[in-house]
Design a protein around this motif. Sequence first.
Motif, short mmCIF file in Angstrom:
data_model
loop_
_atom_site.label_atom_id
_atom_site.label_comp_id
_atom_site.label_asym_id
_atom_site.label_seq_id
_atom_site.Cartn_x
_atom_site.Cartn_y
_atom_site.Cartn_z
N LEU A 6 -4.02 -4.55 -12.27
CA LEU A 6 -3.45 -4.01 -11.04
C LEU A 6 -3.98 -4.81 -9.85
CD1 LEU A 6 -1.81 -1.59 -9.76
CD2 LEU A 6 -4.02 -0.55 -9.40
N PRO A 7 -3.12 -5.57 -9.15
CA PRO A 7 -3.58 -6.30 -7.97
C PRO A 7 -3.33 -5.60 -6.64
CG PRO A 7 -1.47 -7.18 -8.65
CD PRO A 7 -1.81 -6.04 -9.60
N LYS A 8 -2.34 -4.65 -6.62
CA LYS A 8 -2.02 -3.98 -5.34
C LYS A 8 -1.20 -2.74 -5.60
CE LYS A 8 2.16 -6.70 -4.51
NZ LYS A 8 2.82 -7.66 -3.62
N ILE A 9 -1.13 -1.91 -4.56
CA ILE A 9 -0.22 -0.76 -4.55
C ILE A 9 0.70 -0.92 -3.36
CG2 ILE A 9 -1.85 0.79 -5.72
CD1 ILE A 9 -2.25 2.15 -2.94
N GLY A 10 1.85 -0.27 -3.42
CA GLY A 10 2.79 -0.27 -2.31
C GLY A 10 3.20 1.17 -2.02
N MET A 11 3.41 1.46 -0.75
CA MET A 11 3.82 2.81 -0.35
C MET A 11 4.89 2.72 0.73
SD MET A 11 0.25 4.98 -0.38
CE MET A 11 -0.47 4.21 1.06
N THR A 43 -5.34 2.15 6.80
CA THR A 43 -4.35 2.55 7.78
C THR A 43 -2.94 2.48 7.20
OG1 THR A 43 -5.72 1.75 9.59
CG2 THR A 43 -3.39 2.03 10.06
N PHE A 44 -2.21 3.57 7.34
CA PHE A 44 -0.80 3.65 6.95
C PHE A 44 0.03 3.78 8.21
CE2 PHE A 44 2.99 5.80 5.24
CZ PHE A 44 3.33 4.90 4.25
N ASP A 45 0.89 2.81 8.45
CA ASP A 45 1.67 2.73 9.70
C ASP A 45 2.91 3.61 9.61
OD1 ASP A 45 3.01 2.06 12.01
OD2 ASP A 45 3.09 -0.09 11.59
N GLN A 52 4.62 -0.83 2.57
CA GLN A 52 3.32 -1.31 3.00
C GLN A 52 2.45 -1.57 1.77
OE1 GLN A 52 1.80 1.03 6.44
NE2 GLN A 52 3.81 2.01 6.34
N PHE A 53 1.79 -2.72 1.74
CA PHE A 53 1.00 -3.12 0.58
C PHE A 53 -0.49 -3.03 0.86
CE2 PHE A 53 5.05 -5.38 0.31
CZ PHE A 53 5.46 -4.98 -0.94
N PHE A 54 -1.23 -2.64 -0.17
CA PHE A 54 -2.68 -2.51 -0.08
C PHE A 54 -3.26 -3.20 -1.31
CE2 PHE A 54 -0.64 0.85 2.19
CZ PHE A 54 -1.27 0.81 3.42
N LYS A 55 -3.84 -4.38 -1.09
CA LYS A 55 -4.35 -5.19 -2.18
C LYS A 55 -5.74 -4.75 -2.60
CE LYS A 55 -1.76 -9.32 -0.99
NZ LYS A 55 -1.83 -10.73 -0.67
N TYR A 78 3.01 13.44 3.70
CA TYR A 78 4.05 13.21 2.71
C TYR A 78 4.29 11.72 2.56
CZ TYR A 78 6.20 14.02 7.26
OH TYR A 78 6.47 14.06 8.59
N LEU A 79 4.95 11.37 1.46
CA LEU A 79 5.17 9.98 1.11
C LEU A 79 6.48 9.91 0.32
CD1 LEU A 79 3.63 7.24 1.23
CD2 LEU A 79 2.64 7.84 -0.97
N ALA A 80 7.28 8.87 0.56
CA ALA A 80 8.53 8.72 -0.18
C ALA A 80 8.31 8.01 -1.51
CB ALA A 80 9.56 7.96 0.66
N GLU A 81 7.54 6.91 -1.48
CA GLU A 81 7.35 6.13 -2.71
C GLU A 81 5.90 5.66 -2.81
OE1 GLU A 81 10.12 2.91 -3.30
OE2 GLU A 81 11.69 4.01 -2.26
N PHE A 82 5.43 5.60 -4.06
CA PHE A 82 4.12 5.05 -4.38
C PHE A 82 4.33 4.14 -5.59
CE2 PHE A 82 0.20 4.85 -6.76
CZ PHE A 82 -0.76 4.71 -5.77
N LYS A 83 3.95 2.87 -5.47
CA LYS A 83 4.16 1.91 -6.57
C LYS A 83 2.85 1.23 -6.92
CE LYS A 83 8.78 0.77 -4.90
NZ LYS A 83 9.63 -0.30 -4.38
N ALA A 84 2.65 1.03 -8.20
CA ALA A 84 1.49 0.26 -8.68
C ALA A 84 2.04 -1.04 -9.24
CB ALA A 84 0.74 1.03 -9.75
N TYR A 85 1.65 -2.15 -8.66
CA TYR A 85 2.12 -3.46 -9.10
C TYR A 85 1.12 -4.05 -10.09
CZ TYR A 85 5.62 -3.29 -5.44
OH TYR A 85 6.68 -2.93 -4.65
#
Length: 88
Positions: A6-11, A43-45, A52-55, A78-85
């Motif tokens: 796992l290198p990053k997540i995206g939200m 920080t989540f904008d 938005q990516f968080f490495k 709340y959050l619409a999407e959470f992805k694990a890359y």
Amino acid sequence: MKKSMLPKIGMVKRLNKSNGFTKFDMLITKDGKTWETYKTRLTFDQTTTSEQFFKLDEPMNLRGVKIVMTEGVSKFAYLAEFKAYTIQ
């Protein structure tokens, strides 16, 4: 078979909502049982609709990732999407 790293997540925030969380902590688990705080006060904008990516500092094998929303514009979180890359 290679393990996935796992290198990053995206939200992505919810559309038409800009009063959600703005700060969060990232927790990880390597064994699926014990959670450790990996990064704090990220920080989540809320003004962007883009993903938005968080490495991670380096790719690693994990059993789970958890976010804890700690601050926001209002009391809502709340959050619409959470992805694990992953990479092979």
